[in-house]
Design a protein around this motif. Structure first.
Motif, PDB file in Angstrom:
ATOM      1  N   GLU A   1     -10.650 -23.735  91.790  1.00 16.13           N
ATOM      2  CA  GLU A   1     -11.186 -24.193  93.061  1.00 16.13           C
ATOM      3  C   GLU A   1     -10.248 -25.202  93.692  1.00 16.13           C
ATOM      4  N   ILE A   2     -10.070 -25.086  95.006  1.00 19.78           N
ATOM      5  CA  ILE A   2      -9.284 -26.063  95.755  1.00 19.78           C
ATOM      6  C   ILE A   2     -10.045 -26.413  97.024  1.00 19.78           C
TER       7      ILE A   2
ATOM      8  N   ASN B   1     -12.958 -17.650  98.811  1.00 22.77           N
ATOM      9  CA  ASN B   1     -13.266 -18.207  97.494  1.00 22.77           C
ATOM     10  C   ASN B   1     -13.271 -19.732  97.482  1.00 22.77           C
ATOM     11  N   ASN B   2     -12.682 -20.320  98.519  1.00 28.84           N
ATOM     12  CA  ASN B   2     -12.610 -21.782  98.597  1.00 28.84           C
ATOM     13  C   ASN B   2     -13.012 -22.227 100.001  1.00 28.84           C
ATOM     14  N   PRO B   3     -14.302 -22.196 100.302  1.00 27.39           N
ATOM     15  CA  PRO B   3     -14.754 -22.513 101.666  1.00 27.39           C
ATOM     16  C   PRO B   3     -14.477 -23.945 102.096  1.00 27.39           C
ATOM     17  N   ASN B   4     -14.130 -24.835 101.158  1.00 30.50           N
ATOM     18  CA  ASN B   4     -13.856 -26.224 101.505  1.00 30.50           C
ATOM     19  C   ASN B   4     -12.395 -26.474 101.884  1.00 30.50           C
ATOM     20  N   VAL B   5     -11.601 -25.416 101.958  1.00 27.88           N
ATOM     21  CA  VAL B   5     -10.235 -25.560 102.459  1.00 27.88           C
ATOM     22  C   VAL B   5     -10.311 -25.875 103.949  1.00 27.88           C
ATOM     23  N   SER B   6      -9.777 -27.014 104.333  1.00 32.06           N
ATOM     24  CA  SER B   6      -9.905 -27.470 105.720  1.00 32.06           C
ATOM     25  C   SER B   6      -8.727 -27.070 106.595  1.00 32.06           C
ATOM     26  N   GLN B   7      -7.528 -26.958 106.001  1.00 34.31           N
ATOM     27  CA  GLN B   7      -6.353 -26.626 106.804  1.00 34.31           C
ATOM     28  C   GLN B   7      -5.328 -25.900 105.947  1.00 34.31           C
ATOM     29  N   ILE B   8      -4.619 -24.959 106.583  1.00 31.72           N
ATOM     30  CA  ILE B   8      -3.550 -24.221 105.920  1.00 31.72           C
ATOM     31  C   ILE B   8      -2.260 -24.437 106.705  1.00 31.72           C
ATOM     32  N   ASP B   9      -1.213 -24.856 106.011  1.00 30.07           N
ATOM     33  CA  ASP B   9       0.118 -24.989 106.601  1.00 30.07           C
ATOM     34  C   ASP B   9       1.034 -23.948 105.969  1.00 30.07           C
TER      35      ASP B   9
END
Length: 492
Positions: free
Chosen positions: A201-202, A269-277
């Motif tokens: 989890e991330i 799988n990781n709905p708490n990911v807030s931002q992707i760079d």
């Protein structure tokens, strides 16, 4: 496919102008109608065909093997590859032999070519091919039995040096490996900082580093633990850095589609990911752009979380080396007694061919016969999503600032400055503000991965996260960044 707004604009334009232009084809209204069409089309945010309806599993194949290539996979793949290599060389030698015999006596025609296959010489070449395929098949079967007999828990992935070799082979002929179901054909996998497939989890911010042609996720790692990923972690300890590994020999658009699905799975799988760079070196930048294009086209949720895109020496408008290779191959194909050697050029991967003009969409190759791409002026544009902060890095081997065409063409040895910065005329211009472009002097193409100057600039951009420009005008009016070697006195 066009958006509803696009249909409305085109419908209104045709309804108001088409009737008069048809009645009086040479009138001012007819000429004005044509101009208005192009003006209106230029204002649309996205113009594209529904490529998802055209793409099939056969056109964009995916690998169906384990996440990591094992030693057994490696030896089985090499056996198969060696066999196919001998067969390909046999085909080329036979073609040259056939032409040397038939052309001087004026019998190089379809009738005699067909007759050749049933002759003694043709049968000898056929026997060589049959024997090599039989030997290769038996060797591959031995390795498959070996893998089936040993305990799967003891299967060891290939070491770092062999992993680099596998990635090189994938870059050179990756699409052939996939088509032949070769076990060393790489799947697309996200690795963590410890070199293991990401599993867990991330949350929060995630940075994804995408390597270039013939490289691997290990290419970002330096011997002194000062790679770009580690620099990002030091500046942003809460950020998760993931390293993409993929088959660089496949079509860039296919890898773009696959990356889009990988990132969608990651966010699911990781709905708490807030931002992707996204940070891409060379081809990796094109794959990231392709993923953004198809993610937006398909309306995937992960696109909304993308904050920044940084490309390092990416050939957005093509690489000169591939264009030279294509030109040489075309010239050889026109020469008597030597055109069979042009088949050697066909052995290079489709991914390399896509680098000719920086093609990142299926539409640039799907309608063509053989393994080629549309000419530069006919390739399809792929605009960047407006909400993504895009930063472009170029390099030049020149250590001083010389504003000349030669400097731009030299570039980093593989990619010109204009191509890396997305500078182009017309619809292919990437429209990135000057304040978000940087040119690094005294660096080659591969040095972009390891340069501390580049690391410092990328980290600064990611830390800023687009906050320094409040309305876009600051960047548009800003100056292009120029970085020079610290130990060199530069005369500007």
């Amino acid at each position: 496919m066009l958006s509803p707004k696009s249909f409305d604009i085109i419908h209104d334009l045709f309804a108001s102008s088409q009737r008069e232009s048809v009645i009086h084809p040479d009138s001012d209204a007819s000429k004005r109608f044509q101009g208005e069409v192009y003006e209106q089309l230029a204002e649309l945010e996205y113009i594209y065909v529904d490529e998802s309806a055209l793409s099939t599993a056969d056109e964009c194949p995916t690998t169906a093997i384990s996440e990591q290539v094992s030693l057994g996979d490696f030896f089985e793949g090499l056996a198969q590859l060696a066999t196919l290599g001998v067969v390909e060389v046999t085909d080329i030698v036979e073609a040259i032999h056939r032409e040397i015999i038939l052309r001087p006596i004026g019998r190089f025609n379809d009738f005699n070519l067909n007759k050749w296959q049933t002759g003694i010489t043709g049968r000898i070449y056929g026997t060589v091919r049959y024997v090599m395929l039989l030997v290769g098949k038996n060797l591959a079967s031995v390795f498959r039995l070996y893998k089936a007999m040993i305990n799967q828990k003891t299967v060891r992935p290939v070491s770092g040096s062999l992993k680099q070799l596998v990635n090189v082979l994938n870059g050179v002929m990756g699409d052939h490996l996939v088509n032949k179901n070769n076990p060393i054909a790489l799947p697309m996998v996200l690795y963590d900082r410890y070199g293991q497939p990401h599993n867990g989890e991330i949350s929060g911010r995630v940075a994804v580093l995408c390597h270039g042609l013939c490289l691997s996720h290990l290419s970002w790692q330096s011997f002194n633990n000062e790679g770009l990923g580690e620099e990002i972690l030091r500046s942003q300890p809460e950020t998760t850095v993931l390293y993409l590994d993929y088959n660089t020999g496949q079509r860039i658009s296919c890898n773009g589609r696959n990356l889009s699905q990988v990132l969608q799975t990651l966010t699911d799988n990781n709905p708490n990911v807030s931002q992707i760079d996204l940070v891409g070196h060379s081809m990796g930048g094109l794959v990231a752009r392709s993923a953004l294009f198809y993610g937006k086209q398909e309306g995937l949720d992960w696109i909304k979380r993308v904050g920044n895109l940084v490309t390092l020496g990416s050939p957005h408008h093509g690489a000169i080396l591939e264009r030279i290779g294509f030109f040489v191959q075309d010239v050889i194909a026109r020469l008597p007694f030597a055109n069979a050697l042009a088949k050697l050029g066909d052995l290079r991967s489709a991914g390399i061919i896509d680098l000719r003009h920086g093609s990142i969409r299926d539409a640039d190759w799907m309608s063509l016969e053989g393994r080629s791409v549309l000419p530069q002026d006919f390739r399809h544009p792929a605009r960047l999503p407006r909400h993504v902060n895009t930063y472009l890095v170029a390099a030049t081997l020149m250590e001083g600032h010389y504003d000349s065409k030669a400097t731009s063409l030299l570039g980093d040895g593989l990619v010109t400055i204009d191509s890396a910065l997305g500078d182009h005329k017309g619809e292919h211009m990437l429209m990135v503000p000057e304040g978000r472009k940087a040119v690094f002097y005294g660096l080659g193409h591969m040095s972009l991965i390891y340069s501390k100057r580049v690391h410092k600039q990328v980290v600064a951009w990611l830390l800023d996260n687009g906050k320094s420009s409040f309305n876009g005008e600051d960047d548009a009016l800003g100056m292009r960044i120029h970085s020079y070697p610290d130990d060199f006195d530069v005369a500007i």
